[in-house]
Scaffold this active site. Structure first.
Site, PDB file in Angstrom:
ATOM      1  N   CYS A 126     -22.927  13.169 -20.575  1.00  0.00           N
ATOM      2  CA  CYS A 126     -23.139  11.690 -20.600  1.00  0.00           C
ATOM      3  C   CYS A 126     -22.184  10.987 -19.727  1.00  0.00           C
ATOM      4  CB  CYS A 126     -23.072  11.409 -21.817  1.00  0.00           C
ATOM      5  SG  CYS A 126     -21.898  12.119 -23.053  1.00  0.00           S
ATOM      6  N   GLY A 147     -32.038   5.312 -28.268  1.00  0.00           N
ATOM      7  CA  GLY A 147     -30.959   4.478 -28.737  1.00  0.00           C
ATOM      8  C   GLY A 147     -31.191   3.153 -29.070  1.00  0.00           C
ATOM      9  N   GLY A 173     -27.774  10.546 -27.312  1.00  0.00           N
ATOM     10  CA  GLY A 173     -28.911  10.992 -26.730  1.00  0.00           C
ATOM     11  C   GLY A 173     -28.838   9.644 -25.621  1.00  0.00           C
ATOM     12  N   SER A 174     -30.376   9.434 -25.143  1.00  0.00           N
ATOM     13  CA  SER A 174     -30.716   8.580 -24.215  1.00  0.00           C
ATOM     14  C   SER A 174     -30.650   7.115 -24.506  1.00  0.00           C
ATOM     15  CB  SER A 174     -32.021   8.761 -23.644  1.00  0.00           C
ATOM     16  OG  SER A 174     -33.086   8.524 -24.643  1.00  0.00           O
ATOM     17  N   THR A 175     -30.291   6.188 -23.599  1.00  0.00           N
ATOM     18  CA  THR A 175     -29.896   4.809 -24.116  1.00  0.00           C
ATOM     19  C   THR A 175     -31.484   4.356 -24.651  1.00  0.00           C
ATOM     20  OG1 THR A 175     -28.454   4.736 -22.571  1.00  0.00           O
ATOM     21  CG2 THR A 175     -29.617   2.457 -22.908  1.00  0.00           C
ATOM     22  N   GLU A 176     -32.699   4.701 -23.921  1.00  0.00           N
ATOM     23  CA  GLU A 176     -33.788   4.442 -24.422  1.00  0.00           C
ATOM     24  C   GLU A 176     -34.238   4.653 -25.846  1.00  0.00           C
ATOM     25  OE1 GLU A 176     -36.956   6.887 -22.642  1.00  0.00           O
ATOM     26  OE2 GLU A 176     -38.527   5.990 -23.358  1.00  0.00           O
ATOM     27  N   GLU A 226     -24.068   7.061 -29.340  1.00  0.00           N
ATOM     28  CA  GLU A 226     -23.481   7.302 -27.921  1.00  0.00           C
ATOM     29  C   GLU A 226     -24.554   7.778 -27.231  1.00  0.00           C
ATOM     30  OE1 GLU A 226     -22.439   9.365 -25.366  1.00  0.00           O
ATOM     31  OE2 GLU A 226     -21.627  11.084 -26.562  1.00  0.00           O
ATOM     32  N   GLU A 235     -28.922   7.055 -14.514  1.00  0.00           N
ATOM     33  CA  GLU A 235     -28.421   8.286 -14.817  1.00  0.00           C
ATOM     34  C   GLU A 235     -29.263   9.349 -14.700  1.00  0.00           C
ATOM     35  OE1 GLU A 235     -28.036   9.222 -19.277  1.00  0.00           O
ATOM     36  OE2 GLU A 235     -26.148   9.964 -18.996  1.00  0.00           O
TER      37      GLU A 235
END
Ligand code: NAD
Ligand code: MN
Length: 492
Positions: A304, A253, A248-251, A270, A401
């Site tokens: 992604c 994560g 999912g999103s980096t945030e 990921e 992104e």
């Protein structure tokens, strides 16, 4: 004899209005329930509260889906623990493999039904769910079925054993495929699973429960709890979960990484990407244009590893951009269930608004926008394929992104400059290189800080090939033999 009758070799412009007759795939094959609970211990657990899941192409309600509470997550983890301790983890690998092979075959048998549902709930073109998502999901189960009884050969002298109960959280861009990427290796290694699909695309995961029933998978080996981020958070925090796998999103994560720190839970992430697709002047230009289009407009750019930053060698900038713009005029945007559709609906209103605001920032910062003429439907969430030229590396559209059908074009002169610009990002999931020169491909691949580097192709997937990130794109690999490792422990 010498006077061959030659026809004039004039390539006509592509017609502006390619009027295809509608070719809709029938929806009748999909039977939806009005209301879904959670799949726990092989049974449907009634959900106390529900929300409505819709079709993003029409905003039509499809079904009511459970909002998983802490209690629901707790019940699912308990069922997974019970299945792990009382049977599944002790089964010989060859027996586990039989279930995985069965699931793979049922996915193939029911692929039309699942593909239609995937397009209905997620907005992606049926062409893609039918030809990419479903075949790859089945291939993943086939592939990991093959490993289940060979773990000792995959990791010789290391005594591989399952980790335990695995919590898996997946996004909305490839709902069933991400489920397969998560569940197949986990089960092959002898773990049991609690999986939470994205709230916008829960339906194929819920239909997958019926696939599990058909495959006669023992109760509790796979449990599915639906809901929003808070349901995922309850899974992350649960004391009896041994490992978290998140896409999912980096945030989110980063939040998960902080949350599990010190808990002893294993973690793979990921996350997002901002891939560079690098085109050298010696490449096969038309092939590169197809690769650029596939790289950023496949799945509406909601990928992604999408090739969202195009780096073009200066000497071919003009012909390439001309060809690219011309190619864009032939993309068909519209009904995801129409077999001629190339670009479907954006997955949610929230995502559409995110794309719109980033595109606006590109215009405000001074980039030049191009969109081919296309009629977008009135209802639903749509965004025309978009190319930005005149982009500086500092612009938000070159840094962040977007997760939409939006390409930012930049230029370079030398391979060194291409590498430096391509690596100038917090992400590192994938990259593409287009050149006829093999030595240059290798030279570039060694220097690009990305988990996957495609050469003269883009967005190619195979279950045998590991996939994963550098830097803020996350850590851990999925696919291939590497993809087994996060689901195993090797202590004595
Ligand atoms: P997200 O990270 O919020 O959601 C991904 C999954 O995590 C969903 O199942 C969600 O319910 C769950 N989740 C959300 N908050 C959580 C929490 N605190 N704890 C545990 N689970 C939680 O992503 P999104 O909001 O659906 O999309 C936002 C952006 O993320 C997109 O615009 C895109 O940039 C990026 N994204 C990346 C990928 C990818 O494949 N890497 C996929 C989808 C979205
Ligand atoms: Mn979110």
């Amino acid at each position: 004899m010498s006077k061959l009758d030659r026809k004039p070799r004039v390539t006509p412009d592509p017609p502006r209005d390619w009027t295809y007759a509608p070719a809709p795939e029938s929806r009748d094959i999909v039977q939806l329930a009005e209301r879904y609970g959670h799949f726990v211990g092989g049974q449907w657990l009634e959900a106390a509260e529900t929300y409505e899941t819709i079709s993003p192409s029409s905003e039509e309600p499809l079904a009511l889906v459970g909002l998983g509470t802490e209690q629901d997550v707790d019940a699912a983890v308990a069922a997974a623990r019970d299945a792990f301790a009382n049977g599944w983890s002790a089964l010989p690998g060859s027996e586990r493999a039989k279930y995985l092979f069965r699931i793979a075959r049922i996915l193939q048998e029911r692929s039309r039904e699942l593909a239609v549902l995937e397009s209905l709930n997620g907005g992606k073109p049926i062409k893609e769910s039918r030809d990419v998502d479903l075949p790859l999901a089945a291939a993943h189960f086939f592939y990991y079925a093959g490993w289940a009884d060979k773990l000792e050969y995959a990791f010789p002298n290391r005594r591989p054993r399952p980790v335990g109960v695995v919590g898996q959280i997946i996004p909305w861009n490839f709902p069933l495929l991400m489920l397969a990427w998560k569940i197949a290796p986990a089960l092959a290694c002898g773990n049991t699973v609690v999986l939470k699909p994205s709230h916008t695309t829960p339906l194929t995961a819920l239909l997958f429960c019926d696939v599990l029933r058909q495959a006669d998978l023992p109760p509790g080996v796979v449990n599915i709890v639906t809901g929003y981020g808070s349901t995922g958070a309850a899974l992350v925090k649960h004391k009896d979960v041994d490992k978290i796998a998140f896409t999912g999103s980096t945030e989110v994560g980063k939040w998960i990484q902080r949350e599990v720190a010190g808990s002893g839970k294993r973690l793979t992430l990921e996350l997002g990407g901002k891939a560079a697709n690098i085109v050298f002047d010696d490449c096969a230009l038309d092939q590169a244009v197809e690769g650029i289009v596939n790289g950023i407009y496949f799945n509406q750019g909601e990928v992604c590893c999408a090739g969202s930053r195009l780096f073009v060698q200066e000497s071919i900038y003009e012909p390439l951009i001309a060809k690219l713009k011309r190619r864009l005029t032939t993309l068909r945007v519209g009904d995801p269930l129409d077999k001629n559709t190339d670009v479907g609906a954006i997955n949610s209103r929230e995502q559409l608004e995110k794309i719109q605001s980033l595109v606006q920032s590109g215009i405000d910062e001074g980039a030049e926008i191009y969109q081919p003429p296309c009629h977008l439907p009135e209802k639903g969430y749509w965004f025309a394929p978009t190319v930005f030229t005149n982009v500086a590396q500092s612009y938000r559209i070159a840094q962040e992104e977007i997760f939409g059908p939006v390409l930012s074009v930049l230029t370079f002169r030398t391979p060194e400059e291409a590498v430096e610009k391509a690596n100038n990002t917090p992400y590192g999931l994938s990259a593409g290189v287009w050149t006829e020169k093999g030595s240059r491909i290798l030279w570039m691949a060694q220097r690009l800080r990305a988990g996957v580097v495609w050469a003269n192709t883009f967005n190619r997937f195979d279950p045998t090939s590991p996939f994963g990130g550098y830097k803020e794109s996350g850590f851990g690999r999925e696919g291939g033999r590497h993809g087994l490792e996060p689901y195993l422990r090797f202590d004595e």
